[in-house]
Write a protein that holds these residues in place. Structure first.
Motif, PDB file in Angstrom:
ATOM      1  N   THR A   1       0.827  -1.214   0.000  1.00  0.00           N
ATOM      2  CA  THR A   1       0.000   0.000   0.000  1.00  0.00           C
ATOM      3  C   THR A   1       0.855   1.255   0.000  1.00  0.00           C
ATOM      4  O   THR A   1       0.601   2.182  -0.783  1.00  0.00           O
ATOM      5  N   LEU A   2       1.864   1.315   0.858  1.00  0.00           N
ATOM      6  CA  LEU A   2       2.724   2.507   0.887  1.00  0.00           C
ATOM      7  C   LEU A   2       3.503   2.668  -0.414  1.00  0.00           C
ATOM      8  O   LEU A   2       3.619   3.785  -0.931  1.00  0.00           O
ATOM      9  N   LEU A   3       4.002   1.571  -0.941  1.00  0.00           N
ATOM     10  CA  LEU A   3       4.748   1.676  -2.197  1.00  0.00           C
ATOM     11  C   LEU A   3       3.839   2.095  -3.345  1.00  0.00           C
ATOM     12  O   LEU A   3       4.222   2.907  -4.186  1.00  0.00           O
ATOM     13  N   ASN A   4       2.640   1.576  -3.377  1.00  0.00           N
ATOM     14  CA  ASN A   4       1.673   1.966  -4.405  1.00  0.00           C
ATOM     15  C   ASN A   4       1.291   3.440  -4.258  1.00  0.00           C
ATOM     16  O   ASN A   4       1.225   4.170  -5.249  1.00  0.00           O
ATOM     17  N   TYR A   5       1.073   3.887  -3.048  1.00  0.00           N
ATOM     18  CA  TYR A   5       0.717   5.276  -2.763  1.00  0.00           C
ATOM     19  C   TYR A   5       1.788   6.235  -3.294  1.00  0.00           C
ATOM     20  O   TYR A   5       1.483   7.316  -3.806  1.00  0.00           O
ATOM     21  N   GLU A   6       3.045   5.826  -3.181  1.00  0.00           N
ATOM     22  CA  GLU A   6       4.162   6.666  -3.629  1.00  0.00           C
ATOM     23  C   GLU A   6       4.572   6.368  -5.080  1.00  0.00           C
ATOM     24  O   GLU A   6       5.620   6.816  -5.523  1.00  0.00           O
ATOM     25  N   ASN A   7       3.747   5.587  -5.798  1.00  0.00           N
ATOM     26  CA  ASN A   7       3.971   5.261  -7.214  1.00  0.00           C
ATOM     27  C   ASN A   7       5.256   4.479  -7.482  1.00  0.00           C
ATOM     28  O   ASN A   7       5.898   4.658  -8.511  1.00  0.00           O
ATOM     29  N   TYR A   8       5.610   3.616  -6.553  1.00  0.00           N
ATOM     30  CA  TYR A   8       6.735   2.721  -6.774  1.00  0.00           C
ATOM     31  C   TYR A   8       6.268   1.549  -7.636  1.00  0.00           C
ATOM     32  O   TYR A   8       5.088   1.235  -7.692  1.00  0.00           O
ATOM     33  N   LYS A   9       7.213   0.884  -8.277  1.00  0.00           N
ATOM     34  CA  LYS A   9       6.879  -0.209  -9.190  1.00  0.00           C
ATOM     35  C   LYS A   9       6.709  -1.515  -8.413  1.00  0.00           C
ATOM     36  O   LYS A   9       7.629  -1.974  -7.729  1.00  0.00           O
ATOM     37  N   ILE A  10       5.526  -2.126  -8.563  1.00  0.00           N
ATOM     38  CA  ILE A  10       5.181  -3.363  -7.875  1.00  0.00           C
ATOM     39  C   ILE A  10       4.899  -4.435  -8.927  1.00  0.00           C
ATOM     40  O   ILE A  10       4.135  -4.197  -9.859  1.00  0.00           O
ATOM     41  N   LEU A  11       5.532  -5.594  -8.752  1.00  0.00           N
ATOM     42  CA  LEU A  11       5.311  -6.720  -9.657  1.00  0.00           C
ATOM     43  C   LEU A  11       4.999  -7.980  -8.869  1.00  0.00           C
ATOM     44  O   LEU A  11       5.571  -8.215  -7.805  1.00  0.00           O
ATOM     45  N   ASP A  12       4.117  -8.765  -9.436  1.00  0.00           N
ATOM     46  CA  ASP A  12       3.770 -10.083  -8.915  1.00  0.00           C
ATOM     47  C   ASP A  12       4.538 -11.085  -9.774  1.00  0.00           C
ATOM     48  O   ASP A  12       4.460 -11.046 -10.999  1.00  0.00           O
ATOM     49  N   PHE A  13       5.296 -11.984  -9.144  1.00  0.00           N
ATOM     50  CA  PHE A  13       6.178 -12.855  -9.916  1.00  0.00           C
ATOM     51  C   PHE A  13       5.523 -14.107 -10.490  1.00  0.00           C
ATOM     52  O   PHE A  13       6.203 -15.007 -10.980  1.00  0.00           O
ATOM     53  N   GLY A  14       4.239 -14.168 -10.499  1.00  0.00           N
ATOM     54  CA  GLY A  14       3.576 -15.331 -11.102  1.00  0.00           C
ATOM     55  C   GLY A  14       2.087 -15.228 -10.895  1.00  0.00           C
ATOM     56  O   GLY A  14       1.561 -14.145 -10.783  1.00  0.00           O
TER      57      GLY A  14
END
Length: 145
Positions: free
Chosen positions: A83-96
């Motif tokens: 949530t915090l990383l998304n809020y700050e527009n950081y790149k989030i990836l799901d590996f599968g």
């Protein structure tokens, strides 16, 4: 594990994890209510959860999380980190698995999802796997007890 890390070694994601989903996709998840924010207001439609028995964070993400936690933000790691990383527009990836955060071509690559709640996939909080279940090479399984 080396296969997973090598596969994503050239990807600059700030959070690489499994089962990334939004509040809308999993409204009844038990840990949403643990999120405590001191200086931010994040609407429910911006909340994210992830399943973190295995994950990778960038140095930049660690600095942000340290700052936020030092200022009093808190909550279960599976809600506060994405949530915090998304809020700050950081790149989030799901590996599968499947979902909006899985890179194209990586669907079901390192774990399988059998339904929307991930109850019967290979990365699940329960039930434990039994010895007679079929295991696929280069797949992650959780829990292994």
């Amino acid at each position: 594990m080396e296969f997973l890390l090598d596969y994503f070694s050239h990807i600059d994601a700030d959070l690489l994890t499994s089962r990334v989903r939004s509040f809308k996709e999993d409204k009844y998840w038990y840990w949403w209510n643990t999120l405590r924010l001191t200086n931010k207001r994040i609407e429910k439609d911006k909340l994210l959860a992830s399943f973190n028995p295995i994950y990778r964070l960038s140095g930049k993400a660690l600095i942000l999380l340290n700052k936020c936690l030092s200022e009093g933000d808190g909550g279960h790691n599976e809600v506060i980190i994405p949530t915090l990383l998304n809020y700050e527009n950081y790149k989030i990836l799901d590996f599968g698995g499947r979902g909006n955060f899985v890179p194209q071509g990586s669907e079901d690559k390192f774990y399988l999802c059998e339904d929307d709640l991930y109850i019967w996939g290979t990365m699940r909080h329960k039930p434990s796997f039994k010895e007679d279940e079929i295991y696929l090479p280069n797949m992650l399984y959780h829990p292994v007890k």
